[in-house]
Design a protein around this motif. Structure first.
Motif, PDB file in Angstrom:
ATOM      1  N   ASP A 129     -16.405 -16.469 -32.583  1.00 40.16           N
ATOM      2  CA  ASP A 129     -16.429 -16.345 -34.055  1.00 40.16           C
ATOM      3  C   ASP A 129     -16.305 -17.711 -34.710  1.00 40.16           C
ATOM      4  OD1 ASP A 129     -16.544 -13.628 -33.718  1.00 40.16           O
ATOM      5  OD2 ASP A 129     -14.427 -13.257 -34.235  1.00 40.16           O
ATOM      6  N   VAL A 130     -15.351 -18.504 -34.199  1.00 36.56           N
ATOM      7  CA  VAL A 130     -15.133 -19.837 -34.765  1.00 36.56           C
ATOM      8  C   VAL A 130     -16.381 -20.707 -34.542  1.00 36.56           C
ATOM      9  CG1 VAL A 130     -13.785 -21.977 -34.540  1.00 36.56           C
ATOM     10  CG2 VAL A 130     -12.610 -19.755 -34.539  1.00 36.56           C
ATOM     11  N   LEU A 131     -16.925 -20.642 -33.343  1.00 37.41           N
ATOM     12  CA  LEU A 131     -18.115 -21.438 -33.000  1.00 37.41           C
ATOM     13  C   LEU A 131     -19.277 -21.131 -33.943  1.00 37.41           C
ATOM     14  CD1 LEU A 131     -19.608 -23.354 -30.995  1.00 37.41           C
ATOM     15  CD2 LEU A 131     -20.017 -21.358 -29.534  1.00 37.41           C
ATOM     16  N   ASP A 132     -19.432 -19.852 -34.274  1.00 41.11           N
ATOM     17  CA  ASP A 132     -20.490 -19.391 -35.173  1.00 41.11           C
ATOM     18  C   ASP A 132     -20.428 -20.052 -36.544  1.00 41.11           C
ATOM     19  OD1 ASP A 132     -22.332 -17.749 -34.181  1.00 41.11           O
ATOM     20  OD2 ASP A 132     -21.469 -15.869 -34.936  1.00 41.11           O
ATOM     21  N   ASP A 133     -19.210 -20.295 -37.000  1.00 38.39           N
ATOM     22  CA  ASP A 133     -19.025 -20.821 -38.356  1.00 38.39           C
ATOM     23  C   ASP A 133     -19.071 -22.340 -38.436  1.00 38.39           C
ATOM     24  OD1 ASP A 133     -18.716 -18.266 -39.195  1.00 38.39           O
ATOM     25  OD2 ASP A 133     -16.509 -18.310 -39.233  1.00 38.39           O
ATOM     26  N   LEU A 134     -19.206 -23.022 -37.282  1.00 35.46           N
ATOM     27  CA  LEU A 134     -19.176 -24.486 -37.314  1.00 35.46           C
ATOM     28  C   LEU A 134     -20.542 -25.062 -37.595  1.00 35.46           C
ATOM     29  CD1 LEU A 134     -17.140 -25.569 -34.158  1.00 35.46           C
ATOM     30  CD2 LEU A 134     -16.353 -25.593 -36.534  1.00 35.46           C
ATOM     31  N   ASN A 135     -20.531 -26.245 -38.177  1.00 36.35           N
ATOM     32  CA  ASN A 135     -21.762 -27.010 -38.220  1.00 36.35           C
ATOM     33  C   ASN A 135     -21.581 -28.264 -37.370  1.00 36.35           C
ATOM     34  OD1 ASN A 135     -24.037 -28.421 -38.697  1.00 36.35           O
ATOM     35  ND2 ASN A 135     -24.068 -28.028 -40.901  1.00 36.35           N
ATOM     36  N   LEU A 136     -21.912 -28.127 -36.094  1.00 33.65           N
ATOM     37  CA  LEU A 136     -21.663 -29.221 -35.148  1.00 33.65           C
ATOM     38  C   LEU A 136     -22.616 -30.392 -35.320  1.00 33.65           C
ATOM     39  CD1 LEU A 136     -20.919 -27.315 -31.817  1.00 33.65           C
ATOM     40  CD2 LEU A 136     -19.314 -28.596 -33.230  1.00 33.65           C
ATOM     41  N   ASP A 137     -23.754 -30.120 -35.984  1.00 29.84           N
ATOM     42  CA  ASP A 137     -24.741 -31.191 -36.091  1.00 29.84           C
ATOM     43  C   ASP A 137     -24.391 -32.193 -37.176  1.00 29.84           C
ATOM     44  OD1 ASP A 137     -26.160 -29.929 -34.095  1.00 29.84           O
ATOM     45  OD2 ASP A 137     -27.132 -28.603 -35.549  1.00 29.84           O
ATOM     46  N   THR A 139     -21.189 -33.465 -38.243  1.00 30.79           N
ATOM     47  CA  THR A 139     -19.749 -33.689 -38.271  1.00 30.79           C
ATOM     48  C   THR A 139     -19.430 -35.130 -37.911  1.00 30.79           C
ATOM     49  OG1 THR A 139     -17.632 -33.050 -37.331  1.00 30.79           O
ATOM     50  CG2 THR A 139     -19.526 -32.887 -35.868  1.00 30.79           C
ATOM     51  N   ASP A 140     -18.409 -35.652 -38.544  1.00 34.68           N
ATOM     52  CA  ASP A 140     -17.955 -36.998 -38.204  1.00 34.68           C
ATOM     53  C   ASP A 140     -16.672 -36.930 -37.389  1.00 34.68           C
ATOM     54  OD1 ASP A 140     -19.968 -38.254 -39.563  1.00 34.68           O
ATOM     55  OD2 ASP A 140     -18.862 -38.182 -41.471  1.00 34.68           O
ATOM     56  N   ASP A 141     -16.177 -35.712 -37.216  1.00 33.08           N
ATOM     57  CA  ASP A 141     -14.917 -35.534 -36.512  1.00 33.08           C
ATOM     58  C   ASP A 141     -15.145 -35.796 -35.023  1.00 33.08           C
ATOM     59  OD1 ASP A 141     -12.593 -34.680 -35.367  1.00 33.08           O
ATOM     60  OD2 ASP A 141     -12.446 -32.846 -36.569  1.00 33.08           O
ATOM     61  N   PRO A 142     -14.461 -36.805 -34.455  1.00 31.65           N
ATOM     62  CA  PRO A 142     -14.724 -37.138 -33.042  1.00 31.65           C
ATOM     63  C   PRO A 142     -14.409 -35.988 -32.084  1.00 31.65           C
ATOM     64  CG  PRO A 142     -12.821 -38.361 -33.887  1.00 31.65           C
ATOM     65  CD  PRO A 142     -13.454 -37.679 -35.065  1.00 31.65           C
ATOM     66  N   ILE A 143     -13.574 -35.064 -32.534  1.00 30.90           N
ATOM     67  CA  ILE A 143     -13.254 -33.960 -31.637  1.00 30.90           C
ATOM     68  C   ILE A 143     -14.401 -32.940 -31.561  1.00 30.90           C
ATOM     69  CG2 ILE A 143     -12.007 -32.416 -33.221  1.00 30.90           C
ATOM     70  CD1 ILE A 143      -9.845 -32.555 -30.893  1.00 30.90           C
ATOM     71  N   LEU A 144     -15.226 -32.925 -32.603  1.00 28.98           N
ATOM     72  CA  LEU A 144     -16.360 -31.984 -32.621  1.00 28.98           C
ATOM     73  C   LEU A 144     -17.688 -32.641 -32.269  1.00 28.98           C
ATOM     74  CD1 LEU A 144     -15.637 -29.879 -35.845  1.00 28.98           C
ATOM     75  CD2 LEU A 144     -15.370 -29.179 -33.451  1.00 28.98           C
ATOM     76  N   ARG A 145     -17.775 -33.934 -32.507  1.00 32.80           N
ATOM     77  CA  ARG A 145     -19.050 -34.618 -32.317  1.00 32.80           C
ATOM     78  C   ARG A 145     -19.572 -34.394 -30.898  1.00 32.80           C
ATOM     79  NH1 ARG A 145     -18.036 -40.276 -32.750  1.00 32.80           N
ATOM     80  NH2 ARG A 145     -17.216 -39.919 -34.844  1.00 32.80           N
ATOM     81  N   ASP A 146     -20.844 -34.048 -30.796  1.00 31.35           N
ATOM     82  CA  ASP A 146     -21.495 -33.720 -29.511  1.00 31.35           C
ATOM     83  C   ASP A 146     -20.775 -32.591 -28.777  1.00 31.35           C
ATOM     84  OD1 ASP A 146     -23.318 -35.799 -29.898  1.00 31.35           O
ATOM     85  OD2 ASP A 146     -21.963 -37.251 -28.967  1.00 31.35           O
ATOM     86  N   GLY A 147     -20.035 -31.782 -29.527  1.00 28.55           N
ATOM     87  CA  GLY A 147     -19.351 -30.650 -28.898  1.00 28.55           C
ATOM     88  C   GLY A 147     -18.185 -31.079 -28.008  1.00 28.55           C
ATOM     89  N   PHE A 148     -17.583 -32.226 -28.307  1.00 27.40           N
ATOM     90  CA  PHE A 148     -16.547 -32.787 -27.421  1.00 27.40           C
ATOM     91  C   PHE A 148     -15.485 -31.771 -27.006  1.00 27.40           C
ATOM     92  CE2 PHE A 148     -12.462 -34.568 -26.404  1.00 27.40           C
ATOM     93  CZ  PHE A 148     -12.767 -35.563 -25.491  1.00 27.40           C
ATOM     94  N   VAL A 149     -14.906 -31.069 -27.988  1.00 23.03           N
ATOM     95  CA  VAL A 149     -13.776 -30.188 -27.651  1.00 23.03           C
ATOM     96  C   VAL A 149     -14.226 -29.027 -26.750  1.00 23.03           C
ATOM     97  CG1 VAL A 149     -13.923 -28.682 -29.691  1.00 23.03           C
ATOM     98  CG2 VAL A 149     -11.677 -29.163 -28.632  1.00 23.03           C
ATOM     99  N   TYR A 150     -15.492 -28.653 -26.871  1.00 20.29           N
ATOM    100  CA  TYR A 150     -16.007 -27.590 -25.993  1.00 20.29           C
ATOM    101  C   TYR A 150     -16.170 -28.108 -24.568  1.00 20.29           C
ATOM    102  CZ  TYR A 150     -16.443 -24.873 -30.184  1.00 20.29           C
ATOM    103  OH  TYR A 150     -16.137 -24.190 -31.328  1.00 20.29           O
ATOM    104  N   GLU A 151     -16.626 -29.350 -24.462  1.00 21.64           N
ATOM    105  CA  GLU A 151     -16.702 -29.965 -23.130  1.00 21.64           C
ATOM    106  C   GLU A 151     -15.318 -30.051 -22.499  1.00 21.64           C
ATOM    107  OE1 GLU A 151     -19.260 -30.694 -21.413  1.00 21.64           O
ATOM    108  OE2 GLU A 151     -20.925 -31.095 -22.777  1.00 21.64           O
TER     109      GLU A 151
END
Ligand code: AVJ
Ligand code: FE
Length: 419
Positions: A129-137, A139-151
């Motif tokens: 649900d959370v993933l659905d609502d994100l705009n990963l493309d 983002t400047d947040d280093p934790i989200l950039r390139d899907g970092f936190v998912y990796e």
């Protein structure tokens, strides 16, 4: 990916690729599902009692690993990224690896049975649900950039699969639900015992792009004298000779067969020790003593990384399903540029190095992953083992453990000075 094909500027595979057919979010969801399938497959054949039994004071019961995997996912992908409240109050405290030593984990009121299964799937639902609502493309947040936190969360589940496999070695009559001979061990190879590595100024560690753990960064130059390194991992045959000549402790799981030879018992099955396979389940002291006995030494982790340059992770015995090693000398088409084979896969290789920070290290995204473990009490292991998932292994990857540990999938190869 074939050998010689550039991976990226930094030598890393970008594991989450944005393509028209496979948008980033879908790709992440697929990989999360695949990781979970593997985790559940590893324990599918076990009873509830086996999931909760303490087999060793230095390993968690499997049910703890399962709850911890899901709780770590909730912490990062639901609470941190999705800004949601914890689903089950103080549950996180039970699954804090630093607060709860392995030997007490079964005494905790951890989740078990159906409760555990439903927690795992409820977390996953919220993650999606959370993933659905994100705009990963954007983002400047280093934790989200390139899907970092998912990796990060994928890598965590992969690494706990390996811990689970350590315990599964001790489970009598454990029967994997699926086996795969993995990358065929062909072509085998013959060659010199040792190969030379030039040395000079060598770039060590992961560059700024692509996924890597904080402890692999920053990439930096290290000056190395030329050295020699074993072309293959040390074999059971060589290690048995060392044990016979010196009276050294044999590897974990070995027993005398009564006729001067050795057997090995894992997952409840006893087999003759195969002299052609890499030795596995030795601690750092055994590895170091073997190297000295052989007139050599353990490589430093930087020498190891320099020697591993060019090794192909696709042509390596990784990803668990072989449930054991390929013979020393196998998978020659995955060889490193220096000619050493099996730098990746089969067995983790002990190095002479303590687990220390690289110059300029910055903890990211949290100090408890690496930083709290830096220091002379942990030794570095490199290269991954048959029990490691492929996507978490790369030549810059640094594993670490206490020198007395042998329940891990650890072996060695030796080095020596150029003379
Ligand atoms: C890198 C294998 C030492 O198992 O303690 C798992 C990996 N970190 N959960 C460990 C890890 C957090 C770690 N090792
Ligand atoms: Fe963990």
């Amino acid at each position: 990916m074939s050998r010689g094909e550039p991976r990226s500027a930094d030598g890393y595979r970008c594991q989450i690729a944005l393509t028209a057919e496979s948008p980033l979010q879908d790709r992440i969801a697929d990989r999360l599902a695949e990781a979970r399938e593997r985790t559940l497959e590893l324990v599918e054949s076990l009873s509830e009692e086996q999931l909760n039994r303490v087999y060793s004071p230095i390993l968690s019961p499997l049910a703890w690993d399962l709850g911890h995997i899901a709780n770590f996912e909730e912490l990062w992908l639901v609470q941190t990224i999705g800004d949601r409240e914890p689903m089950r109050g103080e549950l996180g405290q039970l699954y804090d690896a630093i607060e709860n030593p392995r030997k007490i984990r079964n005494e905790l009121p951890i989740l078990r049975g159906d409760d555990l299964r439903s927690y795992m799937s409820e977390v996953r639902q919220r993650t999606l649900d959370v993933l659905d609502d994100l705009n990963l493309d954007e983002t400047d947040d280093p934790i989200l950039r390139d899907g970092f936190v998912y990796e990060l969360i994928l890598a965590h589940e992969y690494q706990h699969n390996e811990t689970m496999l350590q315990l599964l070695q001790m489970v009598e009559s454990y029967e994997p639900v699926r086996r795969d001979d993995g990358p065929a061990s062909e072509p085998g190879s013959d060659g010199p015992d040792m190969v030379r590595v030039d040395g000079g100024s060598v770039q060590i560690g992961a560059g700024p792009n692509g996924y890597a753990y904080d402890n692999e960064r920053p990439r930096h130059a290290v000056e190395l004298a030329p050295f020699w390194i074993d072309r293959t991992p040390v074999t059971n045959g060589a290690f048995a000779q060392f044990v016979d000549e010196t009276g050294a402790e044999p590897p974990e799981y070995w027993e005398r067969d009564g006729e001067g030879g050795w057997t090995r018992t894992t997952m409840g099955r006893t087999e003759a020790v195969d002299p052609a396979l890499p030795v596995i389940h030795v601690d750092w002291h055994q590895a170091d003593a073997f190297a000295t006995w052989a007139g050599k030494r353990l490589p430093t982790e930087f020498e190891w990384e320099a020697a591993a340059l060019g090794a192909d992770p696709e042509r390596a015995n990784l990803d668990q399903l072989a449930f054991g090693c390929a013979p020393a000398g196998a998978l020659a088409d995955g060889a490193a540029d220096c000619g050493a084979v099996q730098m990746l896969g089969d067995v983790w290789e002990w190095t002479a190095s303590d687990f220390e920070r690289y110059p300029g290290f910055e903890a990211f995204p949290y100090p408890e992953y690496s930083e709290v473990f830096f220091g002379p009490e942990h030794k570095v292991l490199r290269g991954g083992a048959w029990a490691s998932r492929r996507d978490v292994i790369r030549t810059s990857f640094r594993n670490w453990d206490l020198p007395q540990r042998s329940q891990i999938f650890s072996g060695l190869r030796c080095a020596r000075e150029d003379r």
